[in-house]
Design a protein around this motif. Structure first.
Motif, mmCIF file in Angstrom:
data_model
loop_
_atom_site.group_PDB
_atom_site.id
_atom_site.type_symbol
_atom_site.label_atom_id
_atom_site.label_comp_id
_atom_site.label_asym_id
_atom_site.label_seq_id
_atom_site.Cartn_x
_atom_site.Cartn_y
_atom_site.Cartn_z
ATOM 1 N N TRP A 50 40.569 33.766 47.916
ATOM 2 C CA TRP A 50 40.859 34.463 46.658
ATOM 3 C C TRP A 50 39.699 35.372 46.252
ATOM 4 O O TRP A 50 39.906 36.543 45.920
ATOM 5 C CB TRP A 50 41.139 33.449 45.557
ATOM 6 N N THR A 54 39.395 39.395 46.112
ATOM 7 C CA THR A 54 38.967 40.087 44.895
ATOM 8 C C THR A 54 37.878 41.105 45.208
ATOM 9 O O THR A 54 37.911 42.244 44.727
ATOM 10 C CB THR A 54 38.454 39.071 43.860
ATOM 11 N N ARG A 136 57.847 53.280 36.306
ATOM 12 C CA ARG A 136 57.312 51.944 36.033
ATOM 13 C C ARG A 136 55.914 51.855 36.647
ATOM 14 O O ARG A 136 55.708 51.274 37.705
ATOM 15 C CB ARG A 136 58.222 50.879 36.636
ATOM 16 N N GLU A 138 53.027 50.875 34.838
ATOM 17 C CA GLU A 138 52.157 49.847 34.275
ATOM 18 C C GLU A 138 52.084 48.649 35.217
ATOM 19 O O GLU A 138 53.088 48.189 35.739
ATOM 20 C CB GLU A 138 52.671 49.415 32.905
ATOM 21 N N GLY A 139 50.885 48.145 35.412
ATOM 22 C CA GLY A 139 50.704 47.037 36.325
ATOM 23 C C GLY A 139 50.709 47.433 37.782
ATOM 24 O O GLY A 139 50.931 46.595 38.655
ATOM 25 N N THR A 140 50.470 48.726 38.075
ATOM 26 C CA THR A 140 50.434 49.205 39.459
ATOM 27 C C THR A 140 49.060 49.801 39.757
ATOM 28 O O THR A 140 48.293 50.168 38.850
ATOM 29 C CB THR A 140 51.502 50.270 39.717
ATOM 30 N N GLY A 220 46.218 47.131 34.460
ATOM 31 C CA GLY A 220 46.625 46.320 35.608
ATOM 32 C C GLY A 220 47.444 45.116 35.232
ATOM 33 O O GLY A 220 48.083 44.493 36.089
ATOM 34 N N GLU A 221 47.421 44.750 33.928
ATOM 35 C CA GLU A 221 48.210 43.629 33.402
ATOM 36 C C GLU A 221 47.971 42.346 34.192
ATOM 37 O O GLU A 221 48.885 41.573 34.474
ATOM 38 C CB GLU A 221 49.698 43.982 33.393
ATOM 39 N N LEU A 222 46.678 42.122 34.577
ATOM 40 C CA LEU A 222 46.256 40.909 35.289
ATOM 41 C C LEU A 222 46.932 40.734 36.646
ATOM 42 O O LEU A 222 46.860 39.660 37.238
ATOM 43 C CB LEU A 222 46.499 39.664 34.423
ATOM 44 N N ARG A 223 47.603 41.777 37.153
ATOM 45 C CA ARG A 223 48.122 41.720 38.519
ATOM 46 C C ARG A 223 47.040 42.044 39.528
ATOM 47 O O ARG A 223 47.186 41.765 40.716
ATOM 48 C CB ARG A 223 49.295 42.688 38.678
ATOM 49 N N PHE A 224 46.002 42.685 39.079
ATOM 50 C CA PHE A 224 44.872 43.032 39.934
ATOM 51 C C PHE A 224 43.607 42.452 39.314
ATOM 52 O O PHE A 224 43.507 42.320 38.091
ATOM 53 C CB PHE A 224 44.734 44.548 40.090
ATOM 54 N N SER A 225 42.665 42.129 40.151
ATOM 55 C CA SER A 225 41.432 41.528 39.652
ATOM 56 C C SER A 225 40.245 42.082 40.428
ATOM 57 O O SER A 225 40.190 41.987 41.653
ATOM 58 C CB SER A 225 41.480 40.001 39.805
#
Length: 545
Positions: A50, A54, A136, A138-140, A220-225
């Motif tokens: 993980w 990251t 769409r 957002e989050g991409t 990123g809406e916590l989809r990416f870190s």
């Protein structure tokens, strides 16, 4: 100099020791010896799939952002260097304004432009008669890269144009005579000549995007870190402080390496000379190139900000000021605890405290640098710029939890953190003004019987007033927009504007979105006003960065 004055000059060093060096050392101890003895188990956790993923994503998104920014800024730099055209100065200023805006404002602006409820989706739904938003983003990864380009476009543009404008055109003219045209001229002549500026710009942009936090966590809406986001999540959500400390150590190490690399690249750039006056475009091809680049820059830099203002004034029945009026209402008290308008008061209070502290410490630091060797003082006071705000905020939580520095629950911690971030800018604003004072003025005043404090009050202070003004505006606007450290240390009751905007954007509902847009516009106007004043004052040569 009297002993008391000597002690005062040491205050900036004491401030750095307590609120910069000590928090970082605390992170070091927590990461290497959480139980008081050297432990490698926590560090081995950093090698988990993980955390390796990251780190890989942090590097990949930074590389992509850097490549896109350089690729888009290079044609714009070519046009700005080659021709003088109406609006050129405005475009350069607009690009710089985009760079100094707080991350939450930029995130809200792109949500207003290309978000699911943004202006672009509304237009597409009306034109194509669709019931749902066709875009769409957002989050991409796409919206993250677009926002990074928006942010760092000015960095590439300024470095490349500053270098290119002072290069001789002899080689390029000779290559044209020998038949080099089109891509051959770029590949064999222009790009090799620009290599120092391109590498320096790429290194700096990579540093900024490598430590990206607000853009990733909001859009990123916590989809990416990234490493920044993971440090925050491990410390705040999971309360796994040793792992967060290990990640902070990894990031600090990588940042130091990157900053050393950038410093070496930056030193290879020659000193800026006075650029030759560029001619106006001639013929439709040149005007077409200028129009295309100008149009692209306007869309990239102005469209998100205009969409933000439009969204803050748009309601179900058309234009309205309801979202601004609603700032006095606490719609979701369980989340915010205070009405959003209270955050405006909090931010103003912290900004004024930060300005006062940063000016005093910055003036003392600049005076100390004048009297001592700058070989170690200059990089010392610039160190906070090489450390991410998230790491600083985490260091405060770890270090400032025991007497006599038990400040974790104190509202004073926020202006202290903001002062640490703003101090390098204040020092850089004041130091050139101090350097410009002729020693003969001080000597003449002393010969005429003026005491040291009178020399400072009647000679030094008036002559550095312009630098103090620039430094004050820097400190004020930085405090108003600081997000990374504030998110760590701000309590719900004393939250700042950026923290409340982040919380509002993370909650569903039209009211939350409207309030977030209204507060973002308030912050946008505040930072823009500060930027305009700095541009006008610095035009007279008050400071250099």
């Amino acid at each position: 100099m009297v002993p008391l004055a000597r002690l005062l000059l040491l205050l900036p060093l004491l401030f750095l020791a307590l609120f910069y060096v000590w928090p970082l050392l605390s992170i070091l101890v927590l990461g290497l010896a959480p139980d008081g003895t050297l432990a490698t188990g926590q560090l081995r956790q950093l090698l988990s799939p993980w955390h390796l993923n990251t780190l890989a994503f942090t590097v990949v998104q930074a590389l992509l952002s850097t490549a896109l920014t350089i690729a888009l800024a290079l044609p714009a730099a070519w046009v700005c260097v080659r021709w003088s055209f109406p609006g050129r100065s405005l475009l350069l200023s607009l690009s710089t304004l985009a760079f100094v805006l707080p991350t939450v404002v930029v995130a809200a602006a792109f949500s207003a432009l290309i978000g699911s409820r943004g202006v672009v989706n509304d237009l597409l739904q009306q034109i194509l008669a669709l019931d749902t938003a066709p875009l769409r983003l957002e989050g991409t990864l796409a919206i993250i890269l677009i926002t990074h380009v928006f942010y760092n476009f000015a960095v590439a543009l300024r470095i490349i144009t500053g270098f290119w404008a002072n290069r001789s055109t002899v080689l390029e003219d000779a290559a044209r005579v020998l038949g080099a045209q089109g891509w051959r001229l770029w590949w064999e002549i222009r790009l090799p000549l620009l290599r120092p500026a391109l590498l320096a710009a790429a290194a700096l942009i990579f540093i900024f995007t490598f430590t990206s936090f607000g853009v990733i966590i909001i859009l990123g809406e916590l989809r990416f870190s990234t490493l920044e986001v993971e440090i925050y999540l491990q410390a705040v959500n999971l309360f796994n402080l040793p792992v967060a400390a290990g990640l902070s150590l990894l990031q600090i190490t990588l940042m130091l390496v990157l900053m050393l690399a950038y410093t070496r690249l930056r030193q290879r750039l020659p000193l800026a000379l006075r650029a030759a006056h560029a001619p106006r475009p001639q013929g439709w091809r040149q005007w077409a190139a200028v129009s295309a680049v100008s149009g692209f820059m306007l869309v990239l830099l102005a469209a998100p900000l205009l969409a933000l203002v439009l969204r803050s004034l748009s309601g179900a029945g058309g234009l309205t000021g309801a979202w601004y009026a609603a700032l006095s209402r606490d719609v979701r008290g369980s989340v915010l605890f205070v009405p959003p308008v209270h955050a405006v008061g909090n931010s103003l209070f912290y900004a004024f405290c930060t300005t006062g502290m940063a000016l005093v410490l910055g003036l003392l630091a600049a005076s100390l640098m004048q009297r001592r060797s700058r070989r170690w003082l200059d990089p010392l006071f610039m160190l906070p710029l090489a450390t991410s705000a998230v790491t600083l905020g985490f260091g405060f939580i770890v270090a400032l939890d025991e007497p006599p520095l038990d400040l974790r629950a104190s509202p004073l911690l926020i202006p202290i953190a903001h002062t640490l971030v703003a101090l390098p800018f204040v020092v850089r604003s004041i130091l050139p003004s101090l350097d410009a004072i002729s020693p003969s003025l001080r000597e003449s005043a002393s010969v005429l019987g003026a005491a040291p404090w009178q020399v400072w009050r009647q000679i030094d202070l008036p002559l550095v007033s312009r630098g103090l003004l620039v430094g004050a505006i820097f400190a004020f606007t930085i405090s108003m927009g600081e997000f990374g450290a504030s998110l760590f240390i701000a309590r719900p009751a004393n939250a700042t504007i950026p923290v409340v905007i982040y919380r509002l954007l993370g909650q569903p509902g039209t009211m939350n979105m409207g309030q977030a847009m209204a507060m973002s516009v308030i912050l946008l106007l505040t930072c823009s006003l500060g930027f305009i004043v700095i541009e006008r004052v610095q035009r007279a040569g008050s400071g250099a960065f």
